[in-house]
Scaffold this motif. Structure first.
Motif, short mmCIF file in Angstrom:
data_model
loop_
_atom_site.label_atom_id
_atom_site.label_comp_id
_atom_site.label_asym_id
_atom_site.label_seq_id
_atom_site.Cartn_x
_atom_site.Cartn_y
_atom_site.Cartn_z
N LEU A 36 0.89 -1.01 0.01
CA LEU A 36 -0.18 0.23 0.20
C LEU A 36 1.05 1.00 0.07
CD1 LEU A 36 -2.81 -1.36 2.20
CD2 LEU A 36 -2.60 -1.16 0.40
N ASN A 37 1.73 1.44 0.96
CA ASN A 37 2.46 2.92 0.77
C ASN A 37 3.14 2.48 -0.38
OD1 ASN A 37 3.56 4.20 3.13
ND2 ASN A 37 2.94 2.11 3.70
N ALA A 38 3.90 1.50 -1.34
CA ALA A 38 4.35 1.92 -2.32
C ALA A 38 3.68 1.93 -3.59
CB ALA A 38 4.98 0.12 -2.80
N ASN A 39 2.19 1.95 -3.79
CA ASN A 39 1.36 1.96 -4.55
C ASN A 39 0.71 3.70 -4.31
OD1 ASN A 39 0.93 0.33 -6.46
ND2 ASN A 39 1.52 -0.92 -5.31
N PHE A 40 1.00 3.64 -2.65
CA PHE A 40 0.14 4.93 -3.09
C PHE A 40 1.05 6.26 -2.88
CE2 PHE A 40 -0.98 8.38 0.10
CZ PHE A 40 -2.05 8.71 -0.11
N ALA A 41 2.23 6.43 -2.69
CA ALA A 41 2.93 7.29 -3.33
C ALA A 41 3.19 7.31 -4.81
CB ALA A 41 4.36 6.49 -2.95
N VAL A 42 3.41 6.24 -5.49
CA VAL A 42 2.84 7.07 -7.12
C VAL A 42 1.54 6.91 -7.17
CG1 VAL A 42 2.63 5.17 -9.35
CG2 VAL A 42 4.18 5.00 -7.23
N GLN A 43 0.04 6.85 -6.66
CA GLN A 43 -0.51 7.56 -6.62
C GLN A 43 -1.32 9.10 -6.69
OE1 GLN A 43 -4.57 4.63 -5.51
NE2 GLN A 43 -5.66 5.67 -6.43
N ALA A 44 -1.13 9.38 -5.43
CA ALA A 44 -0.92 10.60 -5.33
C ALA A 44 -0.10 12.10 -6.13
CB ALA A 44 -0.28 10.88 -3.45
N VAL A 45 0.35 11.13 -6.74
CA VAL A 45 1.68 12.57 -7.82
C VAL A 45 0.69 12.40 -9.07
CG1 VAL A 45 3.47 12.10 -6.65
CG2 VAL A 45 3.29 11.16 -8.27
N ILE A 46 1.17 13.39 -9.71
CA ILE A 46 0.47 13.86 -10.83
C ILE A 46 1.72 13.56 -12.47
CG2 ILE A 46 -0.60 15.98 -12.54
CD1 ILE A 46 -1.05 17.00 -10.21
N GLU A 47 1.54 12.17 -12.68
CA GLU A 47 2.46 12.07 -13.36
C GLU A 47 2.52 12.86 -14.63
OE1 GLU A 47 1.88 7.24 -13.92
OE2 GLU A 47 2.88 7.20 -12.14
N ASN A 48 3.27 13.96 -14.82
CA ASN A 48 3.00 15.10 -16.25
C ASN A 48 4.93 14.69 -16.31
OD1 ASN A 48 3.08 16.28 -18.10
ND2 ASN A 48 1.64 17.86 -16.91
N GLY A 49 5.14 14.77 -17.59
CA GLY A 49 7.04 14.11 -18.02
C GLY A 49 6.34 16.21 -17.83
N GLU A 50 5.48 17.17 -18.29
CA GLU A 50 6.24 18.42 -18.42
C GLU A 50 6.71 18.84 -17.50
OE1 GLU A 50 3.15 20.23 -20.52
OE2 GLU A 50 3.59 19.18 -22.24
N HIS A 51 5.87 18.56 -16.04
CA HIS A 51 5.90 19.60 -14.77
C HIS A 51 7.02 18.53 -13.52
CE1 HIS A 51 2.11 21.07 -16.45
NE2 HIS A 51 3.17 21.93 -15.11
N GLU A 52 8.10 17.33 -14.33
CA GLU A 52 8.64 16.73 -13.93
C GLU A 52 9.75 17.49 -13.32
OE1 GLU A 52 10.99 12.47 -14.58
OE2 GLU A 52 9.75 13.44 -16.11
N LEU A 53 10.60 17.60 -11.63
CA LEU A 53 11.78 18.11 -11.65
C LEU A 53 12.82 16.62 -11.24
CD1 LEU A 53 13.26 20.11 -10.12
CD2 LEU A 53 12.47 19.33 -8.02
N LYS A 54 13.89 17.45 -12.46
CA LYS A 54 14.60 16.18 -11.94
C LYS A 54 15.98 16.50 -11.86
CE LYS A 54 13.88 14.87 -16.58
NZ LYS A 54 13.93 14.55 -18.79
N PHE A 55 16.47 16.12 -10.87
CA PHE A 55 18.13 16.38 -9.70
C PHE A 55 18.91 16.54 -11.08
CE2 PHE A 55 14.85 14.46 -6.92
CZ PHE A 55 14.72 15.98 -5.72
N ASP A 56 20.69 16.72 -10.54
CA ASP A 56 21.73 16.79 -11.22
C ASP A 56 21.82 15.54 -12.31
OD1 ASP A 56 21.85 19.31 -9.88
OD2 ASP A 56 22.71 18.52 -8.82
N HIS A 57 21.88 13.72 -11.45
CA HIS A 57 21.88 13.06 -11.71
C HIS A 57 20.35 12.13 -12.59
CE1 HIS A 57 26.47 14.61 -11.33
NE2 HIS A 57 25.75 14.17 -10.06
#
Length: 572
Positions: free
Chosen positions: A339-360
């Protein structure tokens, strides 16, 4: 006084029946006899109290037999006696013998005994027989039965929490790892000593960042009702959580001497929150040169989220007498982790245009055709200074995880979010910890539900909060997920989400991060004093104690090879 006493003796009869005989004794003899003074307040009592030592003394006094003599003083009690007398064994061993035959008391339903019911219609069938007396008695008995059932009383149809907790059988849990005879125990530390440790450490600094994050879906923060509860979706995603030694970034940082101690947030939070743990766990410690690695064993349960671990009556282990395996600790931990793993995926908006990328990019994901889609995670490798003196520096690098990002409405900056989920399995089942129904009370008594979860899942919530503080996230989002049917664990619904700041939530839980750093520094000092080799730290399954063992260098490698071979055969 002496003259008066002599004159009295002189007037005593001299016929030999009693008293002194002729001639009259000399004056010095009478004066040498010691005299016991008395008080004018002394009263004459009974010469012999045959009822005072009997078993029915209290009843006799209650009926008025000894009421007048209860508070009466004994003659001579006003002064100390000059004639001490020791009671012989004859009086101490004296007992009154009752020669009467034992008479069996007459019970209401014994032969020859009448019933205790009075009035018309109150015989043996008075509760069910119609009539004025029978109906009234039936109503009284029905009311008593309902009251007893509601509070788990005489009929034993309910549960009286806390009743005879001292008389419950001791639960003997199994250790998370089998202690082998060739292991050498080096240290044994109880939780009382760990709770007194303290070390102030700063917030740390970021060394490197990897991965990417989606934005948190704020619609989950709205108050949901029974009709608008959101079903939980099970995703086909790839999650990675390698151990410390298997992390290529940590290996690179170790080669560059960025720190002397390395760990992951899951392992480090388990160690920092050790005094709150009840179930057994183990942590591998590898000493290589002047470097120390905190690892998890292959097949370890340290990544699983426990359920009601700190409850007064936790879930029952699977046994011959308990066939209900759906609510066993192992099954509940697996359900909570999914439940923890799937809820973390469902609780976000999967939009590549607004994706925050780190240095690597993500260091663990391999974008092959057969690989499922990656579950977005952000990894921060952060360094903390655990030095006690400037001339003896000691730094620790920990890999932390971040689940999402959200915009700060006031400043517009990116705030990192940690997403977790609490699960409700069955409020009526054994091991529920007295929790109220989330479906009915979450929107009206949210504070009481959160307080109950803090009590029943103190260790799990403390570990989550510690991980958020280590990652330096700004907000924690905790979802409340319940089963659609309490008897099935396949379908779930999201009932609501609450948000907290990690530091404030730690204060509500009475969680001391400085105490956790003190525990970590103590274990590091013990292991640094040992020679190079492999060690394992094990929490005792039935006691509040942790033990450090020295194990052979090849320990657990055979198990890892066997599991890898089984996985390869399954793929073929």
């Amino acid at each position: 006084m002496a003259e008066t006493f002599n004159s009295i003796i002189g007037r005593l009869p001299t016929d030999g029946l009693w008293g002194p005989q002729d001639p009259t004794p000399e004056e010095g003899i009478v004066n040498d006899i010691p005299y016991n003074p008395f008080s004018k307040g002394d009263k004459l009592g009974r010469l012999a109290d045959w009822a005072g030592d009997s078993k029915n003394d209290r009843d006799q006094r209650g009926r008025g037999y000894g009421r007048n003599y209860r508070d009466q003083q004994i003659y001579g009690a006003g002064a100390s006696t000059l004639f001490p007398q020791l009671q012989g064994e004859d009086e101490a061993s004296f007992s009154l013998v009752d020669n009467r035959s034992n008479v069996k008391p007459r019970t209401p339903f014994s032969r020859g005994g009448g019933t205790v019911f009075r009035g018309r219609g109150r015989g043996a069938a008075g509760a069910t027989r119609p009539g004025r007396g029978g109906q009234q008695f039936g109503r009284q008995q029905a009311g008593r039965s309902q009251g007893d059932n509601a509070r788990g009383g005489r009929n034993n149809r309910g549960r009286r929490f806390g009743w005879k907790d001292y008389d419950k059988p001791q639960r003997n849990r199994d250790s998370s790892v089998v202690i082998k005879p060739d292991w050498k125990m080096l240290e044994e530390i109880d939780f009382n000593r760990l709770s007194k440790l303290n070390l102030e450490v700063d917030d740390g600094e970021d060394v490197e960042t990897y991965g990417s994050l989606f934005h948190y879906n704020k619609s989950f923060d709205r108050s949901a009702t029974k009709a608008t509860s959101t079903p939980l979706v099970i995703f086909d995603r790839a999650w990675y959580n390698p151990t410390t030694s298997g992390d290529p970034i940590i290996q690179k940082l170790a080669d560059n001497d960025e720190a002397a101690v390395f760990a992951t947030d899951t392992i480090l939070s388990t160690l920092m929150c050790a005094p709150r743990s009840v179930y057994s766990w183990d942590i591998l410690i590898n000493r290589v040169g002047n470097k120390l690695y905190f690892d998890k064993r292959e097949g370890s349960q340290i990544d699983f989220a426990t359920v009601n671990e700190n409850a007064a009556d936790p879930p029952m282990d699977v046994s011959d007498s308990n066939k209900e395996t759906i609510n066993s600790p192992g099954r509940l931990a697996l359900e909570a982790s999914v439940l923890n793993a799937n809820f973390a995926v469902q609780a976000v908006i999967e939009n590549g245009e607004h994706e925050l990328k780190f240095d690597h990019e993500d260091p663990f994901y391999n974008s092959s055709p057969n690989e499922p889609e990656l579950a977005r995670k952000g990894y921060k490798y952060r360094r903390f200074d655990l030095s006690l003196a400037d001339d003896q520096p000691l730094h620790l690098v920990v890999r932390t995880e971040i689940d999402a990002v959200m915009k700060n409405p006031s400043s517009g900056e990116n705030n990192f979010v940690t997403i977790k989920a609490l699960n409700e399995f069955d409020e009526r089942a054994q091991g529920s910890g007295g929790a109220m129904s989330w479906r009915n009370k979450l929107h009206t008594s949210r504070g009481a539900i959160v307080a109950t979860e803090m009590k029943n899942n103190s260790c799990k919530l403390a570990k989550w909060t510690t991980q958020a503080i280590l990652a330096k996230t700004h907000v924690m989002r905790i979802g409340f997920i319940s089963r659609v049917n309490p008897k099935e664990r396949e379908k779930h619904v999201i009932l609501g989400v609450v948000g907290y700041k990690p530091r404030e939530f730690a204060n509500q839980m009475n969680l001391s991060v400085s105490n956790g750093w003190g525990i970590v520094r103590t274990i590091i000092d013990i292991c640094m004093a040992m020679p190079e080799g492999k060690y394992i730290l094990v929490k005792d399954p039935n006691k509040a104690v942790i033990r450090l063992y020295e194990v052979p260098p090849t320990s657990f490698e055979e198990d890892a090879e066997g599991e890898a071979q089984v996985e390869g055969e399954a793929e073929e």
